[in-house]
Design a protein around this motif. Structure first.
Motif: not given
Length: 245
Positions: A123-125, A153-154, A172-174, A160-161
């Motif tokens: 699941i990506e948020i 995500d993003d 896990t980070v995109k 995101s910070n």
């Protein structure tokens, strides 16, 4: 004129809620592992196929659904559509869910999947607006207990910070695709490499989004990124083509 606009708005909201299932198609974009040298996952993306919605981008439709508090309808539709693809061995399916959907009371009730299906679901948020981190952390913990991986995500552009990353059960980070375009400059490469090093020190698995050229891919490969996504790796494909794979 106001009445006409009002009617149009009402009809539009009706399409986005009661009739959304008839307007929605899904496509699959590959995610490539640099170490395994193969596609290890596919991200499900929304597409809207009827004329009434083709004038708007997917992002605009998502923003409207969030504004009228109906984003969960789209999210739950995609979750249900993903189910039939989750029984493939060693193939992960990633879906994007809104934080507004995740904090709903009925959210966890939707995961009536088998253990094997759950372990193949990611699941990506993307963070948007005010978030209830206490509730989000609780849901992330429950998803982790089910065997589901949660991906941010993003990063670091989509709201995101560091604080948000540390507050949650996400490892896990995109990296946002918007940063790829700066790799043509030395300064852009230094910044990208610094972000990767920082995330690696946190123990994060990293996906580079938006890779479209061999030069970008070779740079990403050289700085220890784990996964790659973008048109150079593969464009989104429809359900029929995905099933043939």
């Amino acid at each position: 004129m106001t009445v006409d606009k009002s009617k149009k708005k009402i009809n539009f909201e009706k399409i986005l809620t009661t009739e959304l299932v008839n307007h929605l198609e899904i496509v699959f974009q590959p995610i490539y592992s640099l170490s395994k040298k193969k596609n290890v996952a596919y991200e499900i993306l929304s597409r809207f196929c009827k004329e009434e919605l083709k004038t708007l981008s997917t992002l605009e439709i998502i923003e409207i659904l969030e504004k009228i508090e109906q984003i969960h309808i789209l999210d739950f539709l995609i979750l249900e559509k993903s189910k039939k693809y989750l029984n493939k061995k060693d193939l992960k399916i990633c879906i994007n869910l809104s934080p507004k959907t995740i904090v709903r009371e009925d959210f966890l009730e939707k995961f009536n999947f088998s253990k094997n299906e759950l372990k193949n679901l990611e699941i990506e948020i993307t963070e948007r607006g005010e978030l209830n981190y206490t509730e989000l952390m609780y849901k992330f913990l429950k998803l982790k207990e089910l065997g589901i991986k949660v991906v941010m995500d993003d990063f670091p552009i989509g709201g995101s910070n560091l604080e948000n990353l540390l507050k949650t059960y996400i490892n896990t980070v995109k990296i946002d695709r918007g940063l790829i375009k700066y790799l043509s400059s030395d300064k852009g490469k230094i910044i990208y490499k610094s972000i990767v090093r920082f995330l690696k020190e946190l123990g994060s698995e990293i996906t580079a989004e938006g890779v479209e050229t061999i030069e970008e891919l070779e740079f990403i490969r050289s700085i220890d990124v784990d996964l790659v996504q973008g048109y150079y790796i593969g464009k989104p494909i429809g359900e029929e083509e995905f099933i043939k794979l």
